[in-house]
Enzyme design. Structure first.
Site, PDB file in Angstrom:
ATOM      1  N   HIS A   1       0.507  -1.432   0.013  1.00  0.00           N
ATOM      2  CA  HIS A   1      -0.434  -0.439   0.042  1.00  0.00           C
ATOM      3  C   HIS A   1       1.047   1.360   0.230  1.00  0.00           C
ATOM      4  CE1 HIS A   1       0.189   0.558   4.345  1.00  0.00           C
ATOM      5  NE2 HIS A   1       0.626  -0.616   4.528  1.00  0.00           N
TER       6      HIS A   1
ATOM      7  N   ASP B   1      -0.949   4.420   0.747  1.00  0.00           N
ATOM      8  CA  ASP B   1      -0.916   4.901   2.014  1.00  0.00           C
ATOM      9  C   ASP B   1      -0.787   4.755   2.819  1.00  0.00           C
ATOM     10  OD1 ASP B   1      -2.367   2.861   2.041  1.00  0.00           O
ATOM     11  OD2 ASP B   1      -4.181   3.420   3.805  1.00  0.00           O
TER      12      ASP B   1
ATOM     13  N   ASP C   1       6.758   1.692   7.093  1.00  0.00           N
ATOM     14  CA  ASP C   1       4.822   0.636   7.018  1.00  0.00           C
ATOM     15  C   ASP C   1       4.298   2.064   5.290  1.00  0.00           C
ATOM     16  OD1 ASP C   1       2.484  -0.396   6.794  1.00  0.00           O
ATOM     17  OD2 ASP C   1       1.770   0.331   8.386  1.00  0.00           O
TER      18      ASP C   1
ATOM     19  N   GLU D   1      -5.222   0.820   2.947  1.00  0.00           N
ATOM     20  CA  GLU D   1      -5.042  -0.508   3.386  1.00  0.00           C
ATOM     21  C   GLU D   1      -5.187  -0.085   4.435  1.00  0.00           C
ATOM     22  OE1 GLU D   1      -2.817  -3.555   5.828  1.00  0.00           O
ATOM     23  OE2 GLU D   1      -2.405  -1.219   5.885  1.00  0.00           O
ATOM     24  N   GLU D   2      -4.595   1.187   5.166  1.00  0.00           N
ATOM     25  CA  GLU D   2      -4.863   2.023   6.652  1.00  0.00           C
ATOM     26  C   GLU D   2      -6.533   2.594   6.837  1.00  0.00           C
ATOM     27  OE1 GLU D   2      -2.192   1.175   8.066  1.00  0.00           O
ATOM     28  OE2 GLU D   2      -0.675   1.445   7.493  1.00  0.00           O
TER      29      GLU D   2
ATOM     30  N   GLU E   1       4.531  -5.687   4.953  1.00  0.00           N
ATOM     31  CA  GLU E   1       3.931  -4.875   5.493  1.00  0.00           C
ATOM     32  C   GLU E   1       5.268  -5.214   6.787  1.00  0.00           C
ATOM     33  OE1 GLU E   1       2.253  -2.941   6.712  1.00  0.00           O
ATOM     34  OE2 GLU E   1       0.621  -3.661   5.136  1.00  0.00           O
TER      35      GLU E   1
ATOM     36  N   HIS F   1       3.289   4.225  12.509  1.00  0.00           N
ATOM     37  CA  HIS F   1       2.470   4.785  13.203  1.00  0.00           C
ATOM     38  C   HIS F   1       2.523   5.572  14.467  1.00  0.00           C
ATOM     39  CE1 HIS F   1      -1.149   1.801  11.135  1.00  0.00           C
ATOM     40  NE2 HIS F   1      -0.101   1.765  10.839  1.00  0.00           N
TER      41      HIS F   1
HETATM   42 ZN   LIG Z   1       1.326  -1.473   6.184  1.00  0.00          ZN
END
Ligand SMILES: [Zn+2]
Length: 372
Positions: free
Chosen positions: A65, A67, A98, A131-132, A160, A346
């Site tokens: 991903h 995003d 990520d 994805e998030e 990931e 994150h």
């Molecule tokens: Zn991810």
């Protein structure tokens, strides 16, 4: 070096879910130069693409991903989150771990591999910008699109960030299922001094909630820890001290193993609450079924690649949250997740070790060499 430059280009794009902000065009430019056919797949506000090189089997796909989660308050960051910055051997920026480093490493791995020889099979990229977020118009829709065209993926490497303390120390070979329940129990509102004229839903539900959290769902198995339930929210009451509330809402989430399934869990929950005289309803949301690639050529190739490069075998894990692997594995595909260290994902000051970038590309390339 090239992986680092590509990662920086991707980080510089403010691609907060579902916005792609041009990241995919950067990838597409590189993949087209390698001879991939590109299908841009816009579903709703979500930007996705499918890239394929060759039609023979087996088909190995890199999935990921573009995003990222929001940066939060910029004050907490030591450098602007969407301005890639190198400090002390680390590359900082939102999405560094990520999973923009993985996206860049997938591309350079293909460049190096295709520079040596023709693949004995075909290569694909399945990339989404959601994805998030809700993940409705992303990988799930692309998988439907592929199935309509009869395209079957044999092996899938999801980028990931699977590693814990050093690159390649852990690969994910599956994930637990995740089921959300929202219980509503109705009572009768009234004055606390006149309880015989009311029915207190808080009192009514307490015993059943004790049963719920004490329920032994299963013991897990070799690949999964035991299924576990957590209550996340309880809401009831008017705020006043003298009012018995009319209803109570209880939210719970169950992370479950392959020893059970979502229907069995739903039935058991309904049974528990039906055992008490409750006026209740439960709204269910299944956020992901469990998946597991117990063994196969892809796991063997990844383990061998990691051992050659780092000297150690990875731990095969099913821990952590859900991932888009849940949408790819049900078609019978062998799926693993392999990416950089996840300690900063994150968070503020998200980063990757610069030395891990080329090393990750080498791991991906070695997997290609072993399978194609
Ligand atoms: Zn991810």
């Amino acid at each position: 070096m090239r992986t680092l430059e590509l990662t920086k280009q991707l980080i510089a794009r403010e691609s907060v879910t579902p916005v792609d902000a041009g990241c995919q065009e950067i990838m597409i430019e590189q993949l087209e130069a390698l001879g991939f056919n590109i299908e841009r797949l816009q579903f709703g506000e979500v930007t996705n693409f499918w890239a394929q090189l060759g039609n023979s089997t087996p088909l190995l796909v890199f999935a990921g991903h573009t995003d990222v989660v929001p940066a939060g308050s910029v004050d907490g960051w030591d450098s602007p989150p969407f301005k890639p910055e190198e400090r002390d051997g680390l590359l900082f920026g939102r999405g560094a771990a990520d999973m923009k480093a993985s996206l860049a490493a997938m591309i350079t791995a293909c460049e190096h591999f295709l520079g040596i020889r023709e693949p004995r099979g075909s290569l694909g990229f399945l990339i989404t910008s959601d994805e998030e977020g809700p993940a409705i118009n992303g990988t799930l829709r692309v998988m439907e699109w592929l199935q309509e065209r009869g395209i079957e993926i044999d092996y899938c490497v999801v980028g990931e960030p699977s590693s814990n303390s050093s690159l390649g120390d852990t690969i994910k070979i599956g994930r637990r299922g995740s089921l959300n329940g929202q219980l509503t129990v109705n009572g009768v509102q009234g004055h606390v001094a006149y309880p015989h004229l009311a029915r207190n839903p808080i009192h009514l539900v307490l015993q059943s909630l004790s049963d719920l959290i004490a329920e032994p769902w299963d013991k897990g198995n070799d690949s999964f820890p035991p299924t576990s339930l957590q209550i996340s929210n309880i809401n009831a009451g008017t705020g006043a001290a003298n009012v018995i509330p009319a209803s109570i809402q209880v939210d719970f989430n169950i992370r479950y193993s392959t020893e059970t399934d979502d229907q069995k869990i739903r039935n058991r929950c309904e049974e528990i609450f039906s055992g008490y005289e409750l006026d209740f309803s439960i709204d269910w949301t299944l956020s992901g079924k469990p998946f597991l690639t117990a063994k196969g050529a892809l796991i063997d190739a990844a383990c061998a690649a990691i051992q050659e490069q780092t000297g150690n075998l990875p731990e095969l894990s099913t821990s952590g949250g859900t991932s888009d692997g849940r949408f790819i594995a049900p078609a019978g595909t062998e799926v693993i997740e392999l990416g950089p260290c996840n300690a900063s994902i994150h968070k503020v000051n998200e980063h990757v070790a610069i030395s891990d970038l080329d090393e990750l590309a080498i791991l991906y390339k070695k997997i290609l060499e072993k399978l194609l």
